[in-house]
Write a protein that holds these residues in place. Structure first.
Motif, PDB file in Angstrom:
ATOM      1  N   UNK A   1       0.822  -1.217   0.000  1.00 42.86           N
ATOM      2  CA  UNK A   1       0.000   0.000   0.000  1.00 42.86           C
ATOM      3  C   UNK A   1       0.855   1.266   0.000  1.00 42.86           C
ATOM      4  N   UNK A   2       2.151   1.142   0.296  1.00 43.60           N
ATOM      5  CA  UNK A   2       3.065   2.263   0.144  1.00 43.60           C
ATOM      6  C   UNK A   2       3.203   3.193   1.320  1.00 43.60           C
ATOM      7  N   UNK A   3       2.747   2.780   2.543  1.00 43.99           N
ATOM      8  CA  UNK A   3       2.878   3.688   3.685  1.00 43.99           C
ATOM      9  C   UNK A   3       4.346   3.994   3.989  1.00 43.99           C
ATOM     10  N   UNK A   4       5.249   3.059   3.707  1.00 42.18           N
ATOM     11  CA  UNK A   4       6.664   3.277   3.972  1.00 42.18           C
ATOM     12  C   UNK A   4       7.270   4.375   3.120  1.00 42.18           C
ATOM     13  N   UNK A   5       6.558   4.777   2.061  1.00 46.48           N
ATOM     14  CA  UNK A   5       7.072   5.851   1.202  1.00 46.48           C
ATOM     15  C   UNK A   5       6.458   7.204   1.509  1.00 46.48           C
ATOM     16  N   UNK A   6       5.618   7.266   2.528  1.00 49.87           N
ATOM     17  CA  UNK A   6       5.014   8.548   2.896  1.00 49.87           C
ATOM     18  C   UNK A   6       6.051   9.469   3.533  1.00 49.87           C
ATOM     19  N   UNK A   7       5.896  10.753   3.289  1.00 51.10           N
ATOM     20  CA  UNK A   7       6.699  11.801   3.928  1.00 51.10           C
ATOM     21  C   UNK A   7       8.186  11.723   3.581  1.00 51.10           C
ATOM     22  N   UNK A   8       8.508  11.072   2.471  1.00 52.13           N
ATOM     23  CA  UNK A   8       9.895  11.093   2.019  1.00 52.13           C
ATOM     24  C   UNK A   8      10.191  12.436   1.371  1.00 52.13           C
ATOM     25  N   UNK A   9      11.482  12.782   1.273  1.00 51.73           N
ATOM     26  CA  UNK A   9      11.855  14.063   0.677  1.00 51.73           C
ATOM     27  C   UNK A   9      11.397  14.124  -0.780  1.00 51.73           C
ATOM     28  N   UNK A  10      10.901  15.270  -1.174  1.00 52.61           N
ATOM     29  CA  UNK A  10      10.451  15.454  -2.546  1.00 52.61           C
ATOM     30  C   UNK A  10      11.640  15.560  -3.481  1.00 52.61           C
ATOM     31  N   UNK A  11      11.570  14.872  -4.623  1.00 50.09           N
ATOM     32  CA  UNK A  11      12.643  14.943  -5.611  1.00 50.09           C
ATOM     33  C   UNK A  11      12.326  16.053  -6.597  1.00 50.09           C
ATOM     34  N   UNK A  12      13.245  16.993  -6.720  1.00 47.90           N
ATOM     35  CA  UNK A  12      13.102  18.073  -7.684  1.00 47.90           C
ATOM     36  C   UNK A  12      14.069  17.838  -8.830  1.00 47.90           C
ATOM     37  N   UNK A  13      13.594  17.903 -10.026  1.00 52.82           N
ATOM     38  CA  UNK A  13      14.454  17.669 -11.180  1.00 52.82           C
ATOM     39  C   UNK A  13      13.721  16.859 -12.222  1.00 52.82           C
ATOM     40  N   UNK A  14      14.485  16.282 -13.107  1.00 50.87           N
ATOM     41  CA  UNK A  14      13.906  15.523 -14.195  1.00 50.87           C
ATOM     42  C   UNK A  14      14.779  14.334 -14.497  1.00 50.87           C
ATOM     43  N   UNK A  15      14.147  13.234 -14.840  1.00 53.66           N
ATOM     44  CA  UNK A  15      14.928  12.062 -15.215  1.00 53.66           C
ATOM     45  C   UNK A  15      15.724  12.315 -16.478  1.00 53.66           C
ATOM     46  N   UNK A  16      15.329  13.340 -17.243  1.00 57.13           N
ATOM     47  CA  UNK A  16      16.062  13.682 -18.459  1.00 57.13           C
ATOM     48  C   UNK A  16      17.415  14.294 -18.141  1.00 57.13           C
ATOM     49  N   UNK A  17      17.604  14.731 -16.859  1.00 64.12           N
ATOM     50  CA  UNK A  17      18.879  15.330 -16.486  1.00 64.12           C
ATOM     51  C   UNK A  17      19.978  14.286 -16.345  1.00 64.12           C
ATOM     52  N   UNK A  18      19.608  13.021 -16.219  1.00 61.95           N
ATOM     53  CA  UNK A  18      20.600  11.967 -16.017  1.00 61.95           C
ATOM     54  C   UNK A  18      21.330  11.670 -17.312  1.00 61.95           C
ATOM     55  N   UNK A  19      22.668  11.624 -17.235  1.00 62.62           N
ATOM     56  CA  UNK A  19      23.461  11.338 -18.420  1.00 62.62           C
ATOM     57  C   UNK A  19      23.335   9.865 -18.795  1.00 62.62           C
TER      58      UNK A  19
END
Length: 292
Positions: free
Chosen positions: A84-102
């Motif tokens: 159900x994903x409760x372990x992923x609640x309140x994790x730090x928000x990721x800012x950026x884009x997967x396109x930034x990865x080389x």
């Protein structure tokens, strides 16, 4: 004589009938069910166990009770935290884009070109300036069994001949002028993943060098992927007269991006790991190369 008289239990000792699992249940179940109540708070404070709706059925499945054994407790925990994903609640928000990865390029052979000053151009007591530029051979894999074909000796010979065409004139390596202008070229799919800078005296000279290198690896050149940085500080045009002391010895202070001629000397391909590099061409004749 050893005293064997039984001592009364201390205040911190566990009772004789202590059951670790029962104790864990008493501590763990209220903590877990508090999280269950929070996750299903939309069902209301007066909710009673039932399986009349999908949400209620999930809450019943997640809620631990006193007679649960270890396996059932583990399954209820797994359902809430992982599925159900409760372990992923309140994790730090990721800012950026997967396109930034080389683009990953570690599986491709890496081509290195080395340039340095002519010996007679090095100032007395000065340091010989050099530069090494690399790119990836993204048309090939380092080893067999990969999605791309493994590079062969015939491929290396073709690359070596093209290096000779692009970077050697009259049996000597071509010369370019190094300076303060930093020019990078970033094109991961075509072998330039990080856009390592090339210090030159003019933008046009860097473009010519990148075009030559793109021709060597048989990849298209896109001038729109060139980035130029021209610092306000001017190049140092002469050897520094200032000194600095390190471990009791005096050394000349380094000069800032001096204007000097650097000549192509050699090129080799590295495969990573314990595989030794293969020299394609070496105008110094210090290494055995595929072509002369």
């Amino acid at each position: 004589m050893t005293d064997i008289t039984p001592k009364p239990p201390s205040e911190n000792s566990l009772p004789d009938n202590f059951d670790p699992f029962e104790h864990l249940q008493k501590i763990y179940i209220p903590q877990h069910n508090a999280l269950v109540n929070r996750y299903f708070s939309d069902l209301g404070d007066d909710w009673k166990p039932n399986i009349a709706s999908p949400r209620s059925a999930l809450r019943v499945a997640c809620t631990m009770v006193d007679n649960d054994n270890q396996l059932i407790m583990s399954l209820r925990h797994h359902l809430l935290f992982d599925l159900l994903g409760y372990g992923r609640k309140n994790l730090a928000t990721f800012y950026g884009s997967s396109l930034d990865a080389a683009l990953p390029v570690s599986g491709h052979p890496q081509l290195f070109l080395y340039f340095s000053q002519d010996s007679q151009a090095v100032p007395a007591n000065g340091k010989r300036l050099d530069h090494e530029k690399s790119c990836r051979l993204t048309r090939y894999a380092c080893k067999t069994g990969q999605a791309l074909p493994a590079i062969t000796k015939a491929n290396l010979l073709d690359i070596a001949r093209e290096i000779k065409t692009q970077f050697v004139e009259g049996k000597k390596g071509i010369v370019y002028t190094s300076g303060k202008v930093a020019v990078s070229y970033t094109d991961p799919p075509n072998g330039f993943p990080r856009g390592g800078r090339w210090l030159v005296n003019s933008k046009s000279e860097a473009i010519t060098l990148y075009q030559k290198l793109s021709n060597v690896i048989d990849r298209p050149f896109d001038i729109n992927k060139i980035n130029v940085i021209t610092p306000e500080k001017d190049s140092t045009t002469q050897t520094s007269t200032q000194t600095e002391t390190v471990l009791g010895k005096q050394y000349k202070e380094p000069v800032y991006r001096p204007i000097t001629n650097l000549r192509f000397r050699k090129a080799y391909v590295a495969f990573g790991g314990s595989v030794p590099p293969i020299f394609l061409i070496d105008t110094t004749y210090r290494n055995t190369a595929l072509i002369t």
